[in-house]
Design a protein around this motif. Sequence first.
Motif, PDB file in Angstrom:
ATOM      1  N   LEU A   1      -7.732   7.914  -2.238  1.00  0.00           N
ATOM      2  CA  LEU A   1      -7.145   6.568  -2.186  1.00  0.00           C
ATOM      3  C   LEU A   1      -5.699   6.614  -1.699  1.00  0.00           C
ATOM      4  O   LEU A   1      -5.294   5.852  -0.820  1.00  0.00           O
ATOM      5  N   ARG A   2      -4.910   7.558  -2.282  1.00  0.00           N
ATOM      6  CA  ARG A   2      -3.490   7.624  -1.922  1.00  0.00           C
ATOM      7  C   ARG A   2      -3.323   7.893  -0.435  1.00  0.00           C
ATOM      8  O   ARG A   2      -2.510   7.275   0.246  1.00  0.00           O
ATOM      9  N   THR A   3      -4.162   8.823   0.072  1.00  0.00           N
ATOM     10  CA  THR A   3      -4.067   9.180   1.485  1.00  0.00           C
ATOM     11  C   THR A   3      -4.323   7.972   2.369  1.00  0.00           C
ATOM     12  O   THR A   3      -3.575   7.711   3.317  1.00  0.00           O
TER      13      THR A   3
ATOM     14  N   LEU B   1       0.836  -1.198   0.000  1.00  0.00           N
ATOM     15  CA  LEU B   1       0.000   0.000   0.000  1.00  0.00           C
ATOM     16  C   LEU B   1       0.875   1.254   0.000  1.00  0.00           C
ATOM     17  O   LEU B   1       0.631   2.204  -0.740  1.00  0.00           O
ATOM     18  N   CYS B   2       1.903   1.225   0.822  1.00  0.00           N
ATOM     19  CA  CYS B   2       2.797   2.382   0.931  1.00  0.00           C
ATOM     20  C   CYS B   2       3.513   2.647  -0.394  1.00  0.00           C
ATOM     21  O   CYS B   2       3.571   3.784  -0.862  1.00  0.00           O
TER      22      CYS B   2
ATOM     23  N   TYR C   1       2.569   1.865  -3.341  1.00  0.00           N
ATOM     24  CA  TYR C   1       1.599   2.368  -4.313  1.00  0.00           C
ATOM     25  C   TYR C   1       1.318   3.848  -4.070  1.00  0.00           C
ATOM     26  O   TYR C   1       1.290   4.649  -5.002  1.00  0.00           O
ATOM     27  N   GLY C   2       1.119   4.209  -2.805  1.00  0.00           N
ATOM     28  CA  GLY C   2       0.866   5.602  -2.458  1.00  0.00           C
ATOM     29  C   GLY C   2       2.026   6.501  -2.870  1.00  0.00           C
ATOM     30  O   GLY C   2       1.838   7.585  -3.406  1.00  0.00           O
ATOM     31  N   LEU C   3       3.248   6.018  -2.639  1.00  0.00           N
ATOM     32  CA  LEU C   3       4.431   6.814  -2.989  1.00  0.00           C
ATOM     33  C   LEU C   3       4.601   6.904  -4.508  1.00  0.00           C
ATOM     34  O   LEU C   3       5.157   7.867  -5.028  1.00  0.00           O
TER      35      LEU C   3
ATOM     36  N   PHE D   1      -4.081   4.818   1.539  1.00  0.00           N
ATOM     37  CA  PHE D   1      -3.045   3.793   1.344  1.00  0.00           C
ATOM     38  C   PHE D   1      -1.778   4.136   2.124  1.00  0.00           C
ATOM     39  O   PHE D   1      -1.056   3.258   2.585  1.00  0.00           O
ATOM     40  N   LEU D   2      -1.512   5.430   2.246  1.00  0.00           N
ATOM     41  CA  LEU D   2      -0.280   5.824   2.945  1.00  0.00           C
ATOM     42  C   LEU D   2      -0.470   5.899   4.453  1.00  0.00           C
ATOM     43  O   LEU D   2       0.487   6.033   5.200  1.00  0.00           O
ATOM     44  N   LEU D   3      -1.729   5.779   4.889  1.00  0.00           N
ATOM     45  CA  LEU D   3      -2.011   5.904   6.321  1.00  0.00           C
ATOM     46  C   LEU D   3      -1.183   4.934   7.180  1.00  0.00           C
ATOM     47  O   LEU D   3      -0.549   5.360   8.150  1.00  0.00           O
ATOM     48  N   PRO D   4      -1.158   3.628   6.825  1.00  0.00           N
ATOM     49  CA  PRO D   4      -0.350   2.717   7.659  1.00  0.00           C
ATOM     50  C   PRO D   4       1.118   3.124   7.704  1.00  0.00           C
ATOM     51  O   PRO D   4       1.763   3.019   8.756  1.00  0.00           O
ATOM     52  N   ALA D   5       1.631   3.613   6.575  1.00  0.00           N
ATOM     53  CA  ALA D   5       3.041   4.003   6.532  1.00  0.00           C
ATOM     54  C   ALA D   5       3.299   5.206   7.445  1.00  0.00           C
ATOM     55  O   ALA D   5       4.321   5.265   8.129  1.00  0.00           O
TER      56      ALA D   5
END
Lengths: 252, 274
Positions: B3-5, A77-78, A80-82, B7-11
Amino acid sequence: MKRWLAAYAVAFYAFLHLPLLTLALFSFNSSRFTRWEGLSLTWYAAIFRDPQILEGAWNSIVIALWATALATVLGTLCAYGLWKRNSRTLTGALYLSLVTPEIVTGVSLLALFQFAFRWLHWQLGLYTVVIAHVAFSLAYVVIVVSARLRTVSPALEEAAMDLGATPLQAFWYVTLPALAPGILAAALLALTVSFDDYVITSMVAGVDSETLPMVIYAMARRGASPVINAISALITVVFGALILISERVRKT
Amino acid sequence: MKLRTSFLLPAWLWLALLFLAPFAIVLAYSFLTRVYVGVAPPWTAESYQRLFDPLYLVILARSFAIALAATALCLVFAFPAALFISRAARFKTLYLQLVMLPFWTSFLVRTYAWIFLLRDTGLVNTVLQALGLIHAPLPLLYNDGAVLLGLVYGYLPFMVLPIYATLERLDPSLVEAAADLGARPLATLFRVVVPLARPGIVAGSILVFIPCLGAYLTPDLLGGGRTVLVGNLVQNQFTTARDWPFGAAVSIALMLIVTLLLIAFLRRESEPLA
């Protein structure tokens, strides 16, 4: 010079591989001393009679599977977000977590857990080891999946969305399948680093959560033993095979 | 939520809870005072002052020296190997995988292999005695040399791969041009190939130096507790010595050095997550 280089390469590969090969060879020696007496599987049988080794191996497997599952999902997920838009803060922190000396990561996480335990009446155990393993293997997953993402064209998702897909559908049906080999390779990498870790694990493990590397370490500190040779050979073969598979998969 | 926000939440949670929070706690501990179990106020910089005690400066200097020596040895051993792979006509992938394979297997096992080989009744001493070359076992294990060997063996692939990557991109016509202009092979190597491989050499050196500087497992197992490096110092303060503030101060100092090295390196190579 070519001949010199080739001769050097032979010596270089011998240096890399002979220690592990002789180690494995002597796991089949019937004598407990470093003098060859004859082929035997005594030491392999000894592994399966030692409850400490078996419990350590079981703990290591449970921890590695949990840590791998969590790190792989969160790391994907990370990544993909990046990939959508880079965040220098996150990228920098992931890099930094990779180069932080393991012992520093270990004591920091121990300090964190001890701090949290002031309010929560928990104690160190398998789950603290799982959390620690997710903490340090996340960066590995992000890097491997990111490398794969760089081969994916953003135009594919745009096309899917032009055809009416939601962003989540575009991710799930278009990008994720294209990432599958990278994700599998990342998971195998996370599995190996988790299964192998001693330094961080030894700091955050509880009394009931001794892992296989901790058992081996304690034995190795007391000196060499053909039983360690046998466990080493088993670990090397299993993880060597896993890594070769992941290399194959990553390149497809 | 976009979506991106999400998805990056766990990180971001990882960053806050498992990266920044432990760091903040260690930073706070380093400024607190040692009590029987754990830490307590008053706030003080005493732990940092103790870092400059000659006793600890020596440990820091030894860690630097061993990490530097390991890096130099890795460079000397890795460069010709990388050159060999980059010039191989066939089997390049196989040669590379043979470098990687021991690296991806257990680090602990690779370190243990040297205990098996070097101890008094180990393979090396047994063979030398059987050949009649020595009469009493040589003290090969539990010294600085064994630690150095273990570090070089452990981190050699980190040096081979980046150097190989730069050599692979090197334009062969430059080497031919040097030869055409009359340079001998060794002169071409040192005056053309090595300078062009500089980025790989720098990357490899950083990748080897950083883990060697903070190494804990290798000095503990192969040094037999006799080789105290900064990594062992940290571990010792948090376990046996129970001096958390000082252990925390050493950790912070170590992190500072590593971060500065990494920043200096990233300035050169700004490619993200390469």
